[in-house]
Design an enzyme around this catalytic site. Structure first.
Site, PDB file in Angstrom:
ATOM      1  CG  PHE A   1      -1.741  -1.357   1.585  1.00  0.00           C
ATOM      2  CD1 PHE A   1      -2.956  -1.487   0.321  1.00  0.00           C
ATOM      3  CD2 PHE A   1      -1.607  -2.173   2.344  1.00  0.00           C
ATOM      4  CE1 PHE A   1      -3.298  -2.928   0.184  1.00  0.00           C
ATOM      5  CE2 PHE A   1      -2.063  -3.212   3.088  1.00  0.00           C
ATOM      6  CZ  PHE A   1      -3.117  -3.655   1.227  1.00  0.00           C
TER       7      PHE A   1
ATOM      8  N   GLY B   1      -0.080  -8.273  -4.086  1.00  0.00           N
ATOM      9  CA  GLY B   1      -0.807  -8.859  -3.281  1.00  0.00           C
ATOM     10  C   GLY B   1      -2.196  -8.539  -4.511  1.00  0.00           C
ATOM     11  CB  THR B   2      -0.893  -6.011  -7.070  1.00  0.00           C
ATOM     12  OG1 THR B   2       0.188  -6.945  -7.782  1.00  0.00           O
ATOM     13  CG2 THR B   2      -0.830  -4.630  -6.624  1.00  0.00           C
TER      14      THR B   2
ATOM     15  CB  THR C   1      -6.148  -9.980  -9.978  1.00  0.00           C
ATOM     16  OG1 THR C   1      -6.322 -10.142 -11.314  1.00  0.00           O
ATOM     17  CG2 THR C   1      -6.108 -11.169  -9.120  1.00  0.00           C
TER      18      THR C   1
ATOM     19  CD  GLU D   1      -1.757   3.772  -6.249  1.00  0.00           C
ATOM     20  OE1 GLU D   1      -1.828   4.787  -4.787  1.00  0.00           O
ATOM     21  OE2 GLU D   1      -1.928   4.779  -7.406  1.00  0.00           O
TER      22      GLU D   1
HETATM   23 MO1  MOS Z   1       1.027   3.974  -4.242  1.00  0.00          MO
HETATM   24  S1  MOS Z   1       0.380   4.735  -2.483  1.00  0.00           S
HETATM   25  O1  MOS Z   1       1.902   4.185  -5.225  1.00  0.00           O
HETATM   26  O2  MOS Z   1       2.301   2.489  -3.395  1.00  0.00           O
END
Ligand code: MOS
Length: 732
Positions: free
Chosen positions: A238, A462-463, A627, A698
């Site tokens: 994150f 985890g993406t 995903t 995000e």
């Molecule tokens: Mo994201 S805050 O650009 O890793």
């Protein structure tokens, strides 16, 4: 068109515990480090009594500011803006509560921790400047960093925003406060470092293996090529693992000093201070509109603890059309708080809470439907430069979302809908996130066993990147995905110069890596075709018309599968590098979503519970529906968490983060959420890249808190402008 979908190829390894994260590595002769942190918020160390700790069983060495580890350089490039630049154990000065004051290295982790508890530190304490509430009263101009963060945006350049607001028929002027927030990824920062012949191998979870290697090398004073970062699995990041923090630096430096491997695992409490967080901020908005809803003026002035959290620059220039705008950031300086860094949708999450709350207030003031107000102020090109957006279907997001969610059931009057003791409210918000693409290089390699490797020094935190690489490799080579072997999370894999070393940041990894996979596959196929026509042992030797079709080399009236070909030619591999082309910067790129939220607020307890959430997303081509949906769901919950409960609390007198644990720092759990309804539009953004994918990681986070807050207002008539929306703010 049905969107492709595939289960995560790393899922089995993860759920069976086979996936090795950094701290799962154990090496022969490995020692364990335990960090000791300060118990004052500001001041200096007068003395340290190490005698009991030194005498404790298993202790190998204790590093302190008087006996520090060797660091030779400071963080390179933009890392210096986004991470802590002071070396751990640099001196006796204490800048914040929870700063590292010692590292104990022992034979076992228990011995290190026990010895750490025996260290007695005497401080000369000063009253810490740790209250953002106080510091925001007296902010400073942002520092010059070379980045656009902190840049003032005025439209027109000589705008008199107060006059423009005063001249507007309808005005909203309000301040929105967002507290500090902590990443709290499941896997804490951990590192296992080992040196051999002057070269470092370090297992350390990171979003960008090559960047991590460069940062470590620079601070340790060695060549980047002499640092090998291994990070195939990352248990959440994150933004918190985009840059290098003390645990990896200390493990590497201690391993070098001791001549044996060292492991350091950050404790949950330490994570709150020795690694970054989202800075607290306070945003003052002035929105001025004509009676018909068209905006005349947007003032967005923010004060933040850090330049990193710049909601004005990140948010407001891309949302709504207005002839007058004034966007600026001020920062609090010299605060005794841990170093802030980027956190999922930095600036965007915060800014969208402010802007989308203010827009909801404006809709109320105008007596206008919130969607209608937004459509009326639709922006086709960036506010400041007037750059057209590449592909934008936000209005369809509103339309489809309103339909799916049942927006027509909303009543304008707050409190109009009840269900027993529960007040039911509906709210919506817009989410916009810049979508970028960096240059990168990928290697595609055909192998004799009939598989092909697709390799890039990117990261999967985890993406779903493992799976996206397999799917894109399969598409490019026209073979099933189970014949593709992705490789990532290793600084030794290909990247482009220093252009994309930051890997999985800015929701840009898919848009960055997938075009490079297509390019590399094309190069590799060309090499394979040439190999088939020229290599000894090839059944197609000498054929003039060899071509590649679905994993086979075809020509001269016959065909051979590529693995068979390489076996026959006794060739270990045929592969090539390929790079994505540069971004066409005649346009601006962003992903969009319309969020719709239903909350139920208990009229007696003030408890606000999420009951429904729909989001309709325009993020270009969706390369893996499964995903992608995970990403949006996780992002929405991440944003809702800011609305519902998350808040880093700083104790004024000491500067201590008083809830630095997962019992007191409330993160949403399954019982706090519902099934999030995620719907993707499917408009490939082919101007951005040949795969047409934009960012989603995000996007869900952006605007989610505002949708929740707006629904709370619709339920209760109470406008909460300070997150999180806890029951006390809804009672009375
Ligand atoms: Mo994201 S805050 O650009 O890793």
């Amino acid at each position: 068109m049905a969107q492709p979908t595939m289960d995560r190829i790393d899922a089995r390894a993860k759920v069976t515990g086979m996936a090795k994260y950094a701290a799962d590595h154990n090496l022969p002769r490995m020692a364990h480090g335990h960090m000791v942190t300060s118990t004052i918020g500001s001041g200096r160390i007068v003395s340290m009594d190490l005698s009991a700790a030194r005498a404790a069983g298993g202790v190998i060495e204790i590093y302190t500011p008087d006996h520090p580890l060797t660091f030779k350089g400071t963080l390179p490039l933009i890392a210096a803006v986004f991470a802590e630049t002071r070396h751990p154990l640099a001196d006796r000065e204490i800048h914040y509560h929870g700063q590292i004051v010692a590292l104990v290295v022992a034979e076992t982790v228990e011995q290190a921790r026990d010895a750490a508890a025996l260290i007695k530190v005497t401080y000369e304490a000063r009253p810490p400047k740790s209250s953002f509430e106080e510091a925001k009263q007296n902010p400073s101009e942002p520092p010059e960093t070379g980045l656009p963060l902190g840049k003032r945006i005025s439209k027109p350049l000589d705008v008199d925003i107060e006059a423009a607001l005063a001249g507007s028929e309808v005005r909203v002027e309000q301040t929105y406060d967002v507290p500090a927030r902590h990443h709290n990824m499941m896997e804490p920062h951990a590192a296992v470092a080992a040196w051999q012949d002057g070269k470092l191998t370090i297992y350390s979870g990171t979003q960008g293996p090559a960047a991590h290697a460069l940062e470590l090398a620079t601070v340790l004073g060695v060549q980047p090529a002499d640092v090998h970062v291994v990070s195939p699995y990352v248990g959440g990041a994150f933004g918190g693992k985009a840059f290098t923090w003390a645990p990896a630096l200390l493990a590497a430096a201690a391993a070098r000093a001791l001549g044996r491997p060292v492991k350091i695992v950050t404790s949950r409490e330490q994570l709150f201070t020795v690694t970054g967080h989202r800075a607290a901020s306070s945003q003052t908005f002035g929105l001025g509109a004509h009676r018909d809803g068209r905006l005349n003026a947007i003032k967005h002035h923010t004060t933040s603890q850090s330049i990193v959290e710049d909601p004005g620059y990140r948010t407001t220039p891309k949302y709504y059309a207005t002839p007058n705008a004034d966007i600026k950031l001020m920062v609090t300086s010299g605060m005794n708080l841990p170093t802030a860094t980027i956190m999922r949708a930095p600036g965007d999450e915060t800014g969208s809470f402010g802007l989308e709350s203010a827009m909801d207030e404006l809709a109320v003031a105008l007596g206008m439907d919130p969607i209608e107000l937004r459509v009326k102020n639709h922006l086709d090109s960036t506010l400041a430069e007037g750059k057209p957006y590449s592909s934008k279907h936000l209005e369809e997001c509103y339309r489809v979302g309103a339909e799916r969610f049942g927006w027509s059931r909303r009543r304008d009057r707050p409190g109009a809908v009840t269900d027993g003791d529960w007040l039911v409210g509906l709210g919506m918000s817009t989410a916009i996130l810049d979508s970028g693409r960096a240059l990168t290089t990928v290697r595609v390699t055909f192998r004799p066993n009939g598989t092909a490797t697709v390799a890039c020094a990117t990261s999967d935190a985890g993406t779903g990147m493992w799976t996206i690489m397999a799917m894109t490799g399969a598409r490019a080579l026209e073979v099933p995905a189970d014949r593709i072997r992705p490789a990532l999370g290793d600084s030794g894999l290909p990247v482009a110069g220093n252009n994309d070393i930051y890997g999985a940041v800015g929701s840009a990894a898919t848009a960055t890596v997938t075009p490079a996979i297509l390019a590399a596959a094309k190069e590799a196929i060309a090499k394979l075709v040439e190999h088939a026509a020229t290599a000894q042992g090839s059944p197609l030797l000498g054929a003039g018309d060899v071509r590649y079709e679905r994993g086979r080399l075809v020509g001269a009236g016959m065909s051979v599968e590529f693995g068979k070909l390489l076996t026959l030619t006794r060739t270990g591999e045929v592969g090539a590098l390929g790079s994505s082309a540069g971004l066409d910067d005649s346009h601006a790129y962003a992903s969009y979503a319309a969020h719709f939220c239903e909350v139920r607020v208990n009229r007696w307890t003030g408890e606000a519970r999420l009951s429904r959430f729909t989001t309709v997303v325009d993020a270009g081509a969706i390369l893996n529906a499964k995903t992608a949906r995970n990403q949006i769901t996780g992002g929405v919950l991440f944003g809702l968490a800011a609305a519902m409960s998350e808040e880093g609390r700083v104790e004024g007198a000491t500067g201590r983060i008083s809830n630095a644990n997962l019992a007191d720092y409330l993160m949403p759990v399954n019982a706090d959420t519902v099934e999030i309804d995620v719907h993707f539009l499917d408009y490939p953004d082919t101007r951005l890249s040949p795969t047409g994918a934009r960012g989603i990681g995000e996007l869900g986070t952006v605007g989610a808190a505002a949708a929740f807050a707006n629904a709370v207002y619709n339920a209760t008539g109470k406008r909460v402008r300070t997150l999180p929306i806890t029951p006390d703010k809804l009672l009375g």
